[in-house]
Motif scaffolding. Structure first.
Motif, PDB file in Angstrom:
ATOM      1  N   LEU A  19       8.724  -6.772  -5.195  1.00 55.65           N
ATOM      2  CA  LEU A  19       7.700  -6.000  -4.926  1.00 55.65           C
ATOM      3  C   LEU A  19       7.077  -5.477  -5.464  1.00 55.65           C
ATOM      4  CD1 LEU A  19       9.990  -4.369  -1.862  1.00 55.65           C
ATOM      5  CD2 LEU A  19       8.440  -6.282  -1.525  1.00 55.65           C
ATOM      6  N   TRP A  20       5.342  -5.506  -5.298  1.00 53.13           N
ATOM      7  CA  TRP A  20       4.686  -4.988  -6.270  1.00 53.13           C
ATOM      8  C   TRP A  20       3.680  -3.975  -6.189  1.00 53.13           C
ATOM      9  CZ3 TRP A  20       5.624  -6.596 -11.371  1.00 53.13           C
ATOM     10  CH2 TRP A  20       7.201  -7.330 -11.116  1.00 53.13           C
ATOM     11  N   ASP A  21       3.129  -3.327  -6.854  1.00 49.63           N
ATOM     12  CA  ASP A  21       2.317  -2.096  -6.259  1.00 49.63           C
ATOM     13  C   ASP A  21       0.829  -2.429  -7.125  1.00 49.63           C
ATOM     14  OD1 ASP A  21       0.196  -0.009  -5.448  1.00 49.63           O
ATOM     15  OD2 ASP A  21       1.111   1.496  -6.645  1.00 49.63           O
ATOM     16  N   VAL A  43       8.099  -1.655  -8.033  1.00 49.23           N
ATOM     17  CA  VAL A  43       8.488  -0.821  -7.222  1.00 49.23           C
ATOM     18  C   VAL A  43      10.346  -1.866  -6.342  1.00 49.23           C
ATOM     19  CG1 VAL A  43       6.548   0.148  -6.538  1.00 49.23           C
ATOM     20  CG2 VAL A  43       7.756  -1.656  -5.208  1.00 49.23           C
ATOM     21  N   ALA A  44      10.530  -2.696  -6.565  1.00 49.41           N
ATOM     22  CA  ALA A  44      11.991  -2.428  -5.996  1.00 49.41           C
ATOM     23  C   ALA A  44      12.008  -4.037  -6.115  1.00 49.41           C
ATOM     24  CB  ALA A  44      11.951  -2.563  -4.387  1.00 49.41           C
ATOM     25  N   SER A  45      12.984  -4.546  -6.661  1.00 45.82           N
ATOM     26  CA  SER A  45      13.641  -5.952  -6.930  1.00 45.82           C
ATOM     27  C   SER A  45      14.926  -6.234  -6.094  1.00 45.82           C
ATOM     28  CB  SER A  45      13.564  -6.049  -8.687  1.00 45.82           C
ATOM     29  OG  SER A  45      14.726  -5.930  -8.926  1.00 45.82           O
ATOM     30  N   ASP A  68      14.956  -5.372   5.324  1.00 47.26           N
ATOM     31  CA  ASP A  68      14.046  -3.867   5.764  1.00 47.26           C
ATOM     32  C   ASP A  68      13.456  -3.389   4.229  1.00 47.26           C
ATOM     33  OD1 ASP A  68      12.882  -1.663   6.483  1.00 47.26           O
ATOM     34  OD2 ASP A  68      15.071  -0.981   7.295  1.00 47.26           O
ATOM     35  N   THR A  69      12.783  -3.641   3.712  1.00 46.25           N
ATOM     36  CA  THR A  69      12.336  -3.099   2.285  1.00 46.25           C
ATOM     37  C   THR A  69      12.094  -1.218   2.440  1.00 46.25           C
ATOM     38  OG1 THR A  69       9.808  -3.516   2.850  1.00 46.25           O
ATOM     39  CG2 THR A  69      10.741  -5.265   1.642  1.00 46.25           C
ATOM     40  N   LEU A  70      11.776  -1.042   4.132  1.00 53.12           N
ATOM     41  CA  LEU A  70      11.234   0.495   3.989  1.00 53.12           C
ATOM     42  C   LEU A  70      13.248   1.453   3.505  1.00 53.12           C
ATOM     43  CD1 LEU A  70       9.634   1.342   7.431  1.00 53.12           C
ATOM     44  CD2 LEU A  70       8.835   1.842   4.444  1.00 53.12           C
ATOM     45  N   THR A  71      14.008   0.565   3.460  1.00 50.52           N
ATOM     46  CA  THR A  71      15.397   1.095   2.789  1.00 50.52           C
ATOM     47  C   THR A  71      14.993   1.061   1.741  1.00 50.52           C
ATOM     48  OG1 THR A  71      16.353  -1.426   2.519  1.00 50.52           O
ATOM     49  CG2 THR A  71      16.678   0.377   5.006  1.00 50.52           C
ATOM     50  N   GLU A  72      14.452   0.862   0.904  1.00 53.75           N
ATOM     51  CA  GLU A  72      14.314   1.312  -0.949  1.00 53.75           C
ATOM     52  C   GLU A  72      13.599   2.891  -0.719  1.00 53.75           C
ATOM     53  OE1 GLU A  72      15.830  -1.118  -3.045  1.00 53.75           O
ATOM     54  OE2 GLU A  72      16.677  -2.465  -1.975  1.00 53.75           O
ATOM     55  N   THR A  73      14.260   3.195  -1.348  1.00 56.55           N
ATOM     56  CA  THR A  73      13.616   5.185  -1.844  1.00 56.55           C
ATOM     57  C   THR A  73      12.239   4.860  -2.683  1.00 56.55           C
ATOM     58  OG1 THR A  73      16.334   5.095  -2.065  1.00 56.55           O
ATOM     59  CG2 THR A  73      13.876   7.256  -2.705  1.00 56.55           C
ATOM     60  N   ALA A  74      11.682   3.554  -3.604  1.00 53.95           N
ATOM     61  CA  ALA A  74      10.210   3.522  -4.018  1.00 53.95           C
ATOM     62  C   ALA A  74      10.069   3.371  -3.026  1.00 53.95           C
ATOM     63  CB  ALA A  74      10.619   3.224  -5.045  1.00 53.95           C
ATOM     64  N   VAL A  75       9.629   2.174  -1.927  1.00 56.72           N
ATOM     65  CA  VAL A  75       8.986   2.145  -1.015  1.00 56.72           C
ATOM     66  C   VAL A  75       8.416   2.812   0.223  1.00 56.72           C
ATOM     67  CG1 VAL A  75       8.835   0.080   0.424  1.00 56.72           C
ATOM     68  CG2 VAL A  75       9.966  -0.199  -1.796  1.00 56.72           C
ATOM     69  N   SER A  76       9.545   3.309   0.639  1.00 56.81           N
ATOM     70  CA  SER A  76       9.599   4.170   1.233  1.00 56.81           C
ATOM     71  C   SER A  76       8.527   6.442   0.766  1.00 56.81           C
ATOM     72  CB  SER A  76      11.195   4.555   2.579  1.00 56.81           C
ATOM     73  OG  SER A  76      11.597   5.295   0.674  1.00 56.81           O
ATOM     74  N   GLY A  77       9.239   6.031  -0.293  1.00 52.37           N
ATOM     75  CA  GLY A  77       8.236   7.426  -0.981  1.00 52.37           C
ATOM     76  C   GLY A  77       7.139   6.539  -1.111  1.00 52.37           C
ATOM     77  N   LYS A  78       6.267   5.306  -1.392  1.00 48.87           N
ATOM     78  CA  LYS A  78       4.983   5.212  -2.073  1.00 48.87           C
ATOM     79  C   LYS A  78       3.878   4.473  -0.149  1.00 48.87           C
ATOM     80  CE  LYS A  78       2.500   3.308  -5.924  1.00 48.87           C
ATOM     81  NZ  LYS A  78       1.987   4.784  -6.014  1.00 48.87           N
ATOM     82  N   PHE A  79       4.474   3.772   0.454  1.00 46.60           N
ATOM     83  CA  PHE A  79       4.399   3.073   1.472  1.00 46.60           C
ATOM     84  C   PHE A  79       4.517   3.448   2.757  1.00 46.60           C
ATOM     85  CE2 PHE A  79       4.206   0.347  -2.286  1.00 46.60           C
ATOM     86  CZ  PHE A  79       2.463   0.041  -2.165  1.00 46.60           C
ATOM     87  N   GLY A  80       5.198   4.517   2.432  1.00 43.95           N
ATOM     88  CA  GLY A  80       5.894   4.751   3.950  1.00 43.95           C
ATOM     89  C   GLY A  80       5.027   5.098   5.093  1.00 43.95           C
ATOM     90  N   ASN A  81       3.979   6.190   4.853  1.00 43.82           N
ATOM     91  CA  ASN A  81       3.122   6.382   5.560  1.00 43.82           C
ATOM     92  C   ASN A  81       2.448   5.686   6.896  1.00 43.82           C
ATOM     93  OD1 ASN A  81       2.289   6.295   2.972  1.00 43.82           O
ATOM     94  ND2 ASN A  81       0.028   6.788   3.511  1.00 43.82           N
ATOM     95  N   TYR A  82       2.189   4.170   6.351  1.00 41.82           N
ATOM     96  CA  TYR A  82       2.120   2.850   6.966  1.00 41.82           C
ATOM     97  C   TYR A  82       2.966   2.719   7.471  1.00 41.82           C
ATOM     98  CZ  TYR A  82      -1.647   3.501   3.372  1.00 41.82           C
ATOM     99  OH  TYR A  82      -2.690   3.177   2.521  1.00 41.82           O
TER     100      TYR A  82
END
Length: 495
Positions: free
Chosen positions: A425-427, A436-438, A472-486
């Motif tokens: 997963l890339w930002d 942000v996650a692999s 479920d990519t939201l289980t990745e801390t970096a993903v939920s922290g950066k994109f969780g508001n969406y």
């Protein structure tokens, strides 16, 4: 392996899919006459054709289910002479000794059923424990076959032991963050699948439908109705060859009007013009089909190598991208197909490409050397000799980057999958990509990934091991922290 994946929008599938009716005797005879069921030419076994016709003729002389069974037994016994000796002949003789045709003609003096437990009865069905259990089983089966509006549906093209089929999976979100997945039904397809595209064009009437287009090693595109269980043939075939049976050997194939002449490597459905489907082929052509009319409207030949991928712009739906083994990406406007379009040269064969759903001017392309390139079409130059530079170049994987998918809700979130067995997963913010996650999803070489439109942080994954996975990519801390508001936005934001 799983070679292609597509999500079905929630609510698009029928709650209770119908079961296909078996072909009538007349339809089967017509298929036999047309050669649709004849694979003898492919197998090079023309010598047994007369023998097969004799067997069919013998079977037709007998009527009734029991007679048909005996005919089958005769056929098995006949075949056994060429294969395993007398084993099946013994089976045939045994069936004849039973004299099944006269089975119901019992002697009057013989009592078949004794008076005992079989004579027990209950005043009502509700009191019969056996019927109760049966009702419970039936209700559970009906519940399993019912597709609820909140269920997510995934279609994957899967091949195992030279048999290819479409699997329709149900993905359920359960309480406390748990999930459940199971195969609802599957469809056997005739050729190795290479790509799929879901579409809702009402091919069979009504306002919308639930169909999937399948590109394969064949030059035809098959379209299957996902609301029908046990279907044996597609509801529509675009292009392909004209069947011409011959005993003198294979002839040069004759293609239907407008057909591809090579394998179909890429498909893209136009969500705005819902009857339009684009296809990419090994014959170096890009075609635009009118699915409702069942014909090809436009054929474009702007590549010098096999065309691997096509994609429609989300905001300007007449604009089409195509990527090829000739190491180029071309953008063309379907309204002016004769225009040469705009071209970008890349460093390796194109594997996949995608438009950014959040802007109308950005796209990414993944390459055979594992790199991902991003482009801004506003920087495109009309002069073919002038090189348009990428917005960014990302060395994403150690092997071919086979697949990629933009997140439909979170801008700048891109997923990539590769032959190196990794999904990343890339930002892409500010054209400065950062990982942000692999994850190694244990799918083998990753051939296809796709974010869900309805559950935008669920990523479906398929690869060489043939196991469908959902991350479920939201289980990745970096993903939920950066994109969780969406995560509360089920649909992509408007640009």
């Amino acid at each position: 392996m799983i070679s292609a994946i597509a999500w079905v929008p929630k609510g698009a599938a029928k709650a209770e899919p119908i079961v296909a009716e078996l072909p009538s005797k007349e339809e089967i005879e017509e298929m036999i006459k047309s050669g649709a069921l004849d694979r003898s030419e492919d197998n090079g076994d023309n010598g047994s054709e007369d023998e097969d016709e004799d067997m069919v003729a013998e079977a037709e002389k007998q009527t009734g289910d029991v007679a048909q069974a005996l005919a089958v037994a005769d056929a098995l016994g006949k075949t056994s002479k060429n294969k395993s000796g007398t084993q099946l002949e013994d089976l045939t003789d045994g069936l004849k000794e039973l004299d099944m045709e006269n089975y119901d003609e019992e002697d009057d003096g013989i009592e078949l059923f004794s008076k005992g437990l079989g004579d027990l009865y209950y005043p009502s069905n509700e009191m019969d424990p056996f019927l109760k259990d049966q009702d419970d089983d039936d209700s559970e089966e009906v519940e399993d076959m019912t597709i609820r509006p909140m269920d997510s549906v995934i279609v994957c093209a899967r091949t195992e032991d030279d048999v290819s089929h479409l699997e329709v999976w149900i993905y359920e979100d359960l309480d406390e963050g748990d999930s459940n997945m199971y195969v609802h039904h599957d469809v056997i397809i005739s050729a190795f699948p290479l790509c799929t595209a879901w579409l809702d064009c009402p091919i069979r009437g009504g306002e919308k439908g639930n169909f999937v287009a399948v590109g394969s090693m064949e030059p035809s595109i098959e379209i299957w109705d996902l609301d029908i269980i046990d279907e044996v043939q597609p509801c529509l075939v675009l292009g392909g060859t004209v069947e011409k049976k011959t005993k003198k050997g294979k002839k040069k194939p004759k293609y239907k009007d407008g057909s591809h002449t090579g394998a179909v490597l890429g498909l893209a459905w136009n969500k705005e013009y819902r009857n339009i489907l684009a296809s990419a082929s090994a014959d170096k052509q890009v075609k635009i089909w009118d699915v409702a009319a069942g014909k090809c409207n436009i054929t474009m030949e702007h590549h010098e190598g096999k065309v691997q991928a096509v994609a429609w712009n989300h905001h300007v739906p007449q604009v089409l991208l195509s990527g090829s083994f000739d190491r180029s990406v071309v953008m063309k406007d379907g309204r002016v197909p004769t225009h040469s379009g705009f071209k970008w040269s890349v460093t390796a064969e194109v594997e996949c490409l995608a438009w950014d759903p959040h802007t109308e001017y950005s796209f990414v392309v993944s390459l055979e050397d594992g790199t991902i390139r991003g482009y801004d079409i506003r920087a495109a130059k009309s002069d073919p000799s002038s090189e348009s530079k990428p917005s960014f170049t990302l060395h994403a994987h150690d092997k071919a980057a086979c697949t990629l998918s933009y997140n439909p809700a979170a801008p700048n979130l891109l997923a990539t999958g590769s032959m190196d067995k990794m999904v990343k997963l890339w930002d892409l913010s500010n054209n400065q990509p950062s990982c942000v996650a692999s994850k190694n999803p244990k799918a083998g070489a990753v051939f296809s990934i796709a974010f869900s439109q309805d559950n935008p942080f669920c990523l479906a994954i398929g690869g060489s091991k043939g196991k469908l996975g959902v991350w479920d990519t939201l289980t990745e801390t970096a993903v939920s922290g950066k994109f969780g508001n969406y995560s509360q936005q089920p649909n992509r934001p408007k640009a």
